[in-house]
Structure formats: C-alpha cells, structure tokens
Design a protein around this motif. Structure first.
Motif, PDB file in Angstrom:
ATOM      1  N   THR A  93      -6.403   6.342   2.462  1.00  0.00           N
ATOM      2  CA  THR A  93      -5.365   6.920   1.622  1.00  0.00           C
ATOM      3  C   THR A  93      -4.700   8.114   2.298  1.00  0.00           C
ATOM      4  O   THR A  93      -5.367   8.937   2.930  1.00  0.00           O
ATOM      5  CB  THR A  93      -5.955   7.359   0.272  1.00  0.00           C
ATOM      6  OG1 THR A  93      -6.497   6.208  -0.392  1.00  0.00           O
ATOM      7  CG2 THR A  93      -4.890   8.006  -0.614  1.00  0.00           C
ATOM      8  N   GLN A  94      -3.381   8.202   2.154  1.00  0.00           N
ATOM      9  CA  GLN A  94      -2.626   9.339   2.667  1.00  0.00           C
ATOM     10  C   GLN A  94      -1.706   9.860   1.570  1.00  0.00           C
ATOM     11  O   GLN A  94      -1.078   9.076   0.853  1.00  0.00           O
ATOM     12  CB  GLN A  94      -1.807   8.950   3.893  1.00  0.00           C
ATOM     13  CG  GLN A  94      -2.653   8.562   5.105  1.00  0.00           C
ATOM     14  CD  GLN A  94      -1.811   8.215   6.314  1.00  0.00           C
ATOM     15  OE1 GLN A  94      -0.676   7.765   6.189  1.00  0.00           O
ATOM     16  NE2 GLN A  94      -2.357   8.421   7.491  1.00  0.00           N
ATOM     17  N   VAL A  95      -1.647  11.189   1.458  1.00  0.00           N
ATOM     18  CA  VAL A  95      -0.811  11.829   0.436  1.00  0.00           C
ATOM     19  C   VAL A  95       0.082  12.861   1.104  1.00  0.00           C
ATOM     20  O   VAL A  95      -0.397  13.691   1.890  1.00  0.00           O
ATOM     21  CB  VAL A  95      -1.667  12.512  -0.649  1.00  0.00           C
ATOM     22  CG1 VAL A  95      -0.776  13.168  -1.697  1.00  0.00           C
ATOM     23  CG2 VAL A  95      -2.632  11.516  -1.290  1.00  0.00           C
ATOM     24  N   ASP A 109       5.269  10.754  -0.783  1.00  0.00           N
ATOM     25  CA  ASP A 109       4.859   9.389  -0.451  1.00  0.00           C
ATOM     26  C   ASP A 109       3.339   9.321  -0.469  1.00  0.00           C
ATOM     27  O   ASP A 109       2.656  10.267  -0.071  1.00  0.00           O
ATOM     28  CB  ASP A 109       5.379   8.979   0.928  1.00  0.00           C
ATOM     29  CG  ASP A 109       6.895   8.884   0.969  1.00  0.00           C
ATOM     30  OD1 ASP A 109       7.431   7.868   0.499  1.00  0.00           O
ATOM     31  OD2 ASP A 109       7.533   9.829   1.470  1.00  0.00           O
ATOM     32  N   ILE A 110       2.838   8.192  -0.938  1.00  0.00           N
ATOM     33  CA  ILE A 110       1.400   7.966  -0.989  1.00  0.00           C
ATOM     34  C   ILE A 110       1.105   6.579  -0.428  1.00  0.00           C
ATOM     35  O   ILE A 110       1.780   5.608  -0.781  1.00  0.00           O
ATOM     36  CB  ILE A 110       0.869   8.065  -2.435  1.00  0.00           C
ATOM     37  CG1 ILE A 110       1.130   9.469  -2.997  1.00  0.00           C
ATOM     38  CG2 ILE A 110      -0.621   7.733  -2.503  1.00  0.00           C
ATOM     39  CD1 ILE A 110       0.806   9.597  -4.480  1.00  0.00           C
ATOM     40  N   ARG A 117       5.787   4.614  -7.367  1.00  0.00           N
ATOM     41  CA  ARG A 117       6.185   3.202  -7.480  1.00  0.00           C
ATOM     42  C   ARG A 117       5.979   2.484  -6.161  1.00  0.00           C
ATOM     43  O   ARG A 117       6.454   2.932  -5.111  1.00  0.00           O
ATOM     44  CB  ARG A 117       7.645   3.084  -7.939  1.00  0.00           C
ATOM     45  CG  ARG A 117       8.102   1.664  -8.146  1.00  0.00           C
ATOM     46  CD  ARG A 117       9.454   1.605  -8.842  1.00  0.00           C
ATOM     47  NE  ARG A 117       9.336   2.005 -10.247  1.00  0.00           N
ATOM     48  CZ  ARG A 117       9.860   3.110 -10.745  1.00  0.00           C
ATOM     49  NH1 ARG A 117      10.529   3.926  -9.960  1.00  0.00           N
ATOM     50  NH2 ARG A 117       9.721   3.398 -12.023  1.00  0.00           N
ATOM     51  N   ARG A 118       5.281   1.371  -6.202  1.00  0.00           N
ATOM     52  CA  ARG A 118       5.035   0.555  -5.027  1.00  0.00           C
ATOM     53  C   ARG A 118       6.247  -0.320  -4.744  1.00  0.00           C
ATOM     54  O   ARG A 118       6.861  -0.867  -5.656  1.00  0.00           O
ATOM     55  CB  ARG A 118       3.797  -0.313  -5.233  1.00  0.00           C
ATOM     56  CG  ARG A 118       3.522  -1.317  -4.136  1.00  0.00           C
ATOM     57  CD  ARG A 118       2.142  -1.935  -4.289  1.00  0.00           C
ATOM     58  NE  ARG A 118       1.864  -2.401  -5.626  1.00  0.00           N
ATOM     59  CZ  ARG A 118       2.231  -3.597  -6.092  1.00  0.00           C
ATOM     60  NH1 ARG A 118       2.906  -4.428  -5.308  1.00  0.00           N
ATOM     61  NH2 ARG A 118       1.942  -3.954  -7.317  1.00  0.00           N
ATOM     62  N   THR A 172       0.809  -1.220   0.000  1.00  0.00           N
ATOM     63  CA  THR A 172       0.000   0.000   0.000  1.00  0.00           C
ATOM     64  C   THR A 172       0.843   1.272   0.000  1.00  0.00           C
ATOM     65  O   THR A 172       0.289   2.358  -0.122  1.00  0.00           O
ATOM     66  CB  THR A 172      -0.936   0.030   1.229  1.00  0.00           C
ATOM     67  OG1 THR A 172      -0.148   0.116   2.425  1.00  0.00           O
ATOM     68  CG2 THR A 172      -1.811  -1.216   1.276  1.00  0.00           C
ATOM     69  N   HIS A 173       2.147   1.157   0.140  1.00  0.00           N
ATOM     70  CA  HIS A 173       3.017   2.331   0.210  1.00  0.00           C
ATOM     71  C   HIS A 173       3.673   2.577  -1.141  1.00  0.00           C
ATOM     72  O   HIS A 173       4.252   1.679  -1.745  1.00  0.00           O
ATOM     73  CB  HIS A 173       4.092   2.155   1.280  1.00  0.00           C
ATOM     74  CG  HIS A 173       5.014   3.330   1.368  1.00  0.00           C
ATOM     75  ND1 HIS A 173       6.266   3.338   0.801  1.00  0.00           N
ATOM     76  CD2 HIS A 173       4.848   4.566   1.923  1.00  0.00           C
ATOM     77  CE1 HIS A 173       6.839   4.511   1.015  1.00  0.00           C
ATOM     78  NE2 HIS A 173       5.995   5.265   1.684  1.00  0.00           N
ATOM     79  N   TYR A 174       3.558   3.828  -1.610  1.00  0.00           N
ATOM     80  CA  TYR A 174       4.125   4.225  -2.904  1.00  0.00           C
ATOM     81  C   TYR A 174       5.077   5.406  -2.691  1.00  0.00           C
ATOM     82  O   TYR A 174       4.801   6.296  -1.886  1.00  0.00           O
ATOM     83  CB  TYR A 174       3.033   4.657  -3.879  1.00  0.00           C
ATOM     84  CG  TYR A 174       2.068   3.567  -4.282  1.00  0.00           C
ATOM     85  CD1 TYR A 174       2.164   2.959  -5.523  1.00  0.00           C
ATOM     86  CD2 TYR A 174       1.051   3.157  -3.429  1.00  0.00           C
ATOM     87  CE1 TYR A 174       1.273   1.968  -5.908  1.00  0.00           C
ATOM     88  CE2 TYR A 174       0.160   2.152  -3.793  1.00  0.00           C
ATOM     89  CZ  TYR A 174       0.273   1.566  -5.042  1.00  0.00           C
ATOM     90  OH  TYR A 174      -0.603   0.580  -5.406  1.00  0.00           O
TER      91      TYR A 174
END
Length: 221
Positions: free
Chosen positions: A89-91, A78-79, A213-214, A42-44
């Motif tokens: 979701t966090q941005v 980071d997303i 990118r994950r 889930t982290h990008y």
C-alpha cells in the motif's frame, strides 16, 4: 521442373507463415501494456467532495477543557491498495492550508498567519507513506512522513479500509491520530490569544475519512 516449382511454392508459403506469425506476436506485445493498465484495480484517486478531514483543538478555560473543531476543505491525493498485498500500500496526500475552516473568521485568520500554518510561505501540508504493515479485518498500520511548515516528522497511523457497496469502485480509508502541533512550528494560541480567548493545547486530534475512487477497467468494442 514442376517438382522444383512445388518446392519453391512450399518455401514461399512457409516464409509467409513465419512473417505473419512474427507480426501477430509483435502486435500482441505492443498492446499488452495498455491492456494491463486498463485493468489495474489497485490505484485510487481521492474524491475531495466525498471525503472528510477534520481536527480538534483542546483548550483550557478556568477549570474546564473546551474543544474546537475545524476542517480542511481542499486536498488531493492518490492511494495504491491491494487487499491481497496490503504491505504494498502507498498513500500520498496533500492538504491546502488556506482551506482551513473553523466557522470563525478571526480564528481562521490566526491559523493562516505565521503563528500557525503561514499559508503564504507554506501553502500545503503533505503526507507520504514509507512503510505499511497489514493487519486483520482490513486494518493497516501506515508509517510515513508528515510535513507541515517545511518541518517533516515521521509517524505511524492506523487506517481502516472500508470498501463501499457501490459500482463506482469507491473505498473509504479512515484514520484517527494525534500530533503535537508545536513539533511542526505551530506555536500560536497562547494564554493571551485574542482570537481564541483561551490557551490552546499543543495536542491536536486529526480524523480523516478519505473516499477514494478506483479507476474501473475501460470497455473496448
């Protein structure tokens, strides 16, 4: 005597089994967090080279409206995004103001000056989400705090999530929205602006196509 020896041997075997079992449980508990982290999908991380952050200034010239497009070339972020739980979701995105580009040296210098971004005292702009509402077709409504020149305003922007057909875990987060630049202290570009030669409007259209990118799960032997 032999019966007592068998009992002692049985007790020793049971004790050994209990110790061995406890050791296995402790070992499994110790490695569990690492395994969970390795498989977190889930982290990008934002890929600046593959992303676009541009803006459009509108200006009046006589009876016509002209548009001037620029870009920011340096940013990080980071997303966290889980399609099964979009509300989580966090941005977090940081743009470096001195990377502004208008393909015009005089206009870029003006935007970097204290009439606009004042990059010497405010080298970054920052957006951090505070709430997210999931919508249909991979669309999100993201509310967050945008900080420019040390002034923070809350706004809500639409984000379209576009997974890419690839093997490196890249997803594009695309958004278009508008801000009033004067609310952030960006007051330059008046009627007598030597650099723009026109009166720059207060509304700025912003478009971001953020390729993130994950982290893929690590492969262990």
């Amino acid at each position: 005597m032999r019966s007592g020896g068998r009992r002692r041997d049985g007790v020793m075997v049971q004790a050994t089994l209990r110790v061995t079992t406890a050791a296995i449980v402790l070992w499994a508990a110790a490695i569990a967090p690492a395994d969970a982290e390795d498989t977190d999908d889930t982290h990008y991380t934002v890929d600046c080279e593959s992303s676009i952050v541009d803006f459009t200034l509108s200006a009046r010239r006589a009876l016509f409206t002209v548009h001037r497009q620029g870009q920011f070339r340096d940013f990080t972020g980071d997303i966290s995004y889980d399609p099964a739980n979009p509300a989580a979701t966090q941005v977090d995105l940081t743009l470096y103001t001195d990377s502004v580009n208008l393909h015009n040296v005089e206009q870029e210098d003006l935007l970097r000056s204290d009439e606009f971004f004042d990059v010497g005292r405010h080298p970054t702009m920052h957006f951090a989400s505070t709430a997210v509402a999931g919508q249909v077709d991979g669309r999100l409504s993201v509310t967050g705090d945008l900080t420019i020149r040390g002034i923070t305003r809350r706004l809500t922007v639409p984000i379209r999530v576009m997974p890419q057909d690839n093997t490196d875990g890249t997803t594009t987060f695309d958004t278009t929205f508008q801000i009033d630049r004067t609310q952030f202290g960006l007051i330059g570009g008046g009627p007598r602006s030597r650099e723009f030669k026109v009166s720059v409007g207060k509304n700025v259209a912003i478009h971001m196509a953020i390729a993130a990118r994950r982290a893929l799960p690590s492969v262990t032997n």
